[in-house]
Design a protein around this motif. Structure first.
Motif, PDB file in Angstrom:
ATOM      1  N   VAL A 199      -1.241   3.357   6.685  1.00  0.00           N
ATOM      2  CA  VAL A 199       0.090   2.735   6.654  1.00  0.00           C
ATOM      3  C   VAL A 199       0.844   3.056   7.950  1.00  0.00           C
ATOM      4  O   VAL A 199       1.541   2.212   8.502  1.00  0.00           O
ATOM      5  CB  VAL A 199       0.872   3.181   5.398  1.00  0.00           C
TER       6      VAL A 199
ATOM      7  N   LEU B  23      -4.643   7.103   3.313  1.00  0.00           N
ATOM      8  CA  LEU B  23      -3.732   5.982   3.099  1.00  0.00           C
ATOM      9  C   LEU B  23      -2.478   6.126   3.967  1.00  0.00           C
ATOM     10  O   LEU B  23      -1.989   5.149   4.545  1.00  0.00           O
ATOM     11  CB  LEU B  23      -3.360   5.895   1.608  1.00  0.00           C
TER      12      LEU B  23
ATOM     13  N   HIS C 179      -9.644   0.995   8.811  1.00  0.00           N
ATOM     14  CA  HIS C 179      -8.924   0.452   7.654  1.00  0.00           C
ATOM     15  C   HIS C 179      -9.892  -0.246   6.696  1.00  0.00           C
ATOM     16  O   HIS C 179      -9.847  -0.067   5.494  1.00  0.00           O
ATOM     17  CB  HIS C 179      -7.856  -0.560   8.099  1.00  0.00           C
TER      18      HIS C 179
ATOM     19  N   TRP D 221       1.482   3.191  -2.997  1.00  0.00           N
ATOM     20  CA  TRP D 221       0.451   4.010  -3.648  1.00  0.00           C
ATOM     21  C   TRP D 221       0.262   5.385  -3.019  1.00  0.00           C
ATOM     22  O   TRP D 221      -0.537   6.194  -3.508  1.00  0.00           O
ATOM     23  CB  TRP D 221      -0.890   3.251  -3.660  1.00  0.00           C
TER      24      TRP D 221
ATOM     25  N   ILE E  58      -7.536  -4.269  -0.599  1.00  0.00           N
ATOM     26  CA  ILE E  58      -6.682  -4.653   0.531  1.00  0.00           C
ATOM     27  C   ILE E  58      -7.332  -4.206   1.847  1.00  0.00           C
ATOM     28  O   ILE E  58      -7.449  -4.977   2.797  1.00  0.00           O
ATOM     29  CB  ILE E  58      -5.264  -4.069   0.374  1.00  0.00           C
ATOM     30  N   GLY E  59      -7.786  -2.945   1.888  1.00  0.00           N
ATOM     31  CA  GLY E  59      -8.427  -2.455   3.113  1.00  0.00           C
ATOM     32  C   GLY E  59      -9.663  -3.271   3.460  1.00  0.00           C
ATOM     33  O   GLY E  59      -9.834  -3.728   4.580  1.00  0.00           O
TER      34      GLY E  59
ATOM     35  N   ASP F  83      -6.741  -1.861  -5.958  1.00  0.00           N
ATOM     36  CA  ASP F  83      -6.152  -2.826  -5.027  1.00  0.00           C
ATOM     37  C   ASP F  83      -6.055  -2.260  -3.617  1.00  0.00           C
ATOM     38  O   ASP F  83      -6.159  -2.989  -2.629  1.00  0.00           O
ATOM     39  CB  ASP F  83      -4.747  -3.250  -5.501  1.00  0.00           C
ATOM     40  N   VAL F  84      -5.852  -0.943  -3.522  1.00  0.00           N
ATOM     41  CA  VAL F  84      -5.794  -0.312  -2.208  1.00  0.00           C
ATOM     42  C   VAL F  84      -7.147  -0.487  -1.505  1.00  0.00           C
ATOM     43  O   VAL F  84      -7.208  -0.771  -0.302  1.00  0.00           O
ATOM     44  CB  VAL F  84      -5.414   1.184  -2.343  1.00  0.00           C
TER      45      VAL F  84
ATOM     46  N   GLU G 225       0.821  -1.210   0.000  1.00  0.00           N
ATOM     47  CA  GLU G 225       0.000   0.000   0.000  1.00  0.00           C
ATOM     48  C   GLU G 225       0.856   1.262   0.000  1.00  0.00           C
ATOM     49  O   GLU G 225       0.491   2.269  -0.618  1.00  0.00           O
ATOM     50  CB  GLU G 225      -0.911   0.001   1.224  1.00  0.00           C
TER      51      GLU G 225
ATOM     52  N   GLY H 122     -11.468   1.144   2.947  1.00  0.00           N
ATOM     53  CA  GLY H 122     -11.286   0.283   1.782  1.00  0.00           C
ATOM     54  C   GLY H 122     -12.605   0.021   1.066  1.00  0.00           C
ATOM     55  O   GLY H 122     -12.698   0.114  -0.153  1.00  0.00           O
TER      56      GLY H 122
ATOM     57  N   ALA I 108       0.282  -4.803  -5.238  1.00  0.00           N
ATOM     58  CA  ALA I 108      -0.863  -3.891  -5.382  1.00  0.00           C
ATOM     59  C   ALA I 108      -0.705  -3.199  -6.733  1.00  0.00           C
ATOM     60  O   ALA I 108       0.030  -2.236  -6.850  1.00  0.00           O
ATOM     61  CB  ALA I 108      -0.893  -2.878  -4.243  1.00  0.00           C
TER      62      ALA I 108
ATOM     63  N   TRP J 211      -4.986   1.194  -8.331  1.00  0.00           N
ATOM     64  CA  TRP J 211      -5.547   1.941  -7.208  1.00  0.00           C
ATOM     65  C   TRP J 211      -6.682   1.164  -6.546  1.00  0.00           C
ATOM     66  O   TRP J 211      -6.857   1.214  -5.324  1.00  0.00           O
ATOM     67  CB  TRP J 211      -6.041   3.315  -7.669  1.00  0.00           C
TER      68      TRP J 211
END
Lengths: 311, 128
Positions: free
Chosen positions: A71, A67, A160, A54, A123-124, A119-120, A51, A164, A114, A117
């Motif tokens: 992180v 983001l 988180h 990004w 993932i969340g 994917d962010v 992440e 997402g 990832a 975008w």
């Protein structure tokens, strides 16, 4: 004598009492905890990479701030967990060494790249979502410092998953291209998220002992089912296709049925052949090495301050 | 004793000093009178039940950490309040200043997006 100690330890476990750092504990319990908690800590820290990649490319200042905060949280969670592991008598240096030499593992999911975008968002929603299912259960783990760390982490982690899902919702309601991006991210992250819960109970090397000692409170398959059940309606609400065509509600069981996970892929990634295994560790080693001068400067400054005080 | 202390504070205030300055002065006098400067101050933390964090409950004077533990047991756990005690030399505690809290905690005050409630999700999926 040692039998007495073990009996007393087991009585505590049996009575749902927590084990605290200075209590007597069997060697195996301690080793098992060090393995699990440090692996958990490594996952938080390595998890910053896919992440983090990004942050500079986030599509708006708002998304970038969110983001960055997420992180940053992962780094903080790594710290809580390393500290909890240290109460068992292992040093930070030893743990970092084990990670960098491959002796210690981290969650395999972070060996997937990832790529977009979306994917962010995935993932969340999915990766953190799966982690939360696991961590909620671990709030009841038998080792006090681990349990308390989990409570703190769960409290912080809810944002988180929500950020997402919110991101996915915006994409899914956007243009055809955006919707396709969301579908593609879901397709790539769904199965690896199910793998996060580990092998089936029958094949899990550590499950039996961990359950007996109440380090783990629910088995891999139980937790995985919980995640499958909560995720299916969420996919539906996004208006995306479910990546598992066999995922159907089973009235009798009161759960969703699901197709079989590709276990060859699971073991392949664990054994170092995922897309990013090498890159993740190389990056960690490099970052650690590049931070060496900061650590050295801190120590030098500290020594100088002490000297000045003594003079 | 309490009345005496209040009277003392009042008289200091009447002389135009702030309550805090007066109290500080009183506290210093108190230390002088009790001659406890050979005893160190310890902060006491209690774990009320296994599995919970140690919580700060107060402080006391003691000759050494072992003695502080026993005093803490006698003073703070007479009714089974705890299963474990920590004592820490007060001087070893490095604390942030409440007066500076505005600037000290400022970096996190304007980031509501760190809270789960910042993200508005439709009711159907809001139990996330």
């Amino acid at each position: 004598m040692s039998e007495d100690l073990e009996a007393k330890f087991l009585r505590k476990i049996e009575g749902e009492e927590k084990i605290e750092p200075k209590d007597w504990m069997p060697d195996g319990y301690c080793k098992n905890l060090i393995r699990q908690i440090s692996q958990h800590a490594h996952s938080e820290v390595i998890g910053m990479q896919p992440e983090g990649n990004w942050i500079t490319r986030a599509p708006s200042l708002r998304r970038k701030a969110v983001l960055l905060a997420k992180v940053q949280d992962e780094g903080g969670h790594g710290l809580y967990l390393y500290s909890a592991t240290e109460t068992l008598g292992i040093s930070r240096d030893e743990m970092i060494h084990a990670l960098q030499t491959g002796e210690a593992k981290y969650a395999s999911i972070f060996n997937y790249p990832a790529q977009t975008w979306a994917d962010v968002g995935a993932i969340g929603w999915l990766v953190d979502g799966a982690a939360i299912v696991n961590q909620v259960s671990l709030q009841r783990t038998s080792y006090g410092p681990y349990a308390r760390g989990m409570v703190r982490i769960c409290k912080e982690e809810s944002f988180h998953q929500r950020q997402g899902y919110e991101l996915m919702l915006v994409l899914a309601r956007g243009s055809d291209d955006q919707k396709a991006l969301a579908q593609d991210a879901l397709n790539r992250f769904y199965w690896p998220s199910l793998m996060m819960f580990g092998p089936h109970d029958a094949e899990s090397a550590h499950t039996a002992k961990s359950m007996q000692w109440k380090i783990k409170r629910q088995s891999n398959d139980e937790l995985r089912q919980k995640f499958i059940d909560q995720t299916a309606p969420q996919i539906d609400f996004l208006g995306l296709d479910h990546p598992d065509p066999e995922c159907k509600w089973n009235e009798e069981r009161g759960h969703y049925d699901n197709g079989e996970i590709d276990w060859d892929e699971f073991y392949d990634v664990i054994n170092g052949n995922g897309h990013c295994n090498r890159q993740r560790i190389e990056h960690h080693v490099r970052a650690h090495r590049e931070g060496e001068w900061v650590r050295a400067a801190m120590q030098t400054y500290e020594a100088r301050k002490k000297k000045a005080k003594a003079a | 004793m309490g009345a005496c202390r209040n009277a003392d504070l009042r008289s200091q205030k009447e002389k135009g000093q702030s309550g805090l300055a007066a109290f500080t002065q009183y506290a210093i006098q108190g230390t002088d009178m009790s001659k406890s400067d050979s005893l160190e101050l310890y902060e006491v933390f209690l774990r009320s039940r296994r599995g919970l964090d140690h919580k700060h409950v107060g402080s006391l004077h003691a000759e050494d950490p072992e003695q502080a533990l026993e005093y803490a047991r006698d003073v703070y756990t007479r009714r089974g309040e705890g299963v474990s005690i920590w004592v820490v030399r007060s001087n070893d505690i490095c604390a942030s200043q409440e007066d500076d809290s505005e600037s000290f905690f400022d970096p996190s005050n304007d980031k509501p997006y760190r809270l789960a409630t910042y993200y508005q999700l439709p009711d159907e999926v809001n139990n996330m």
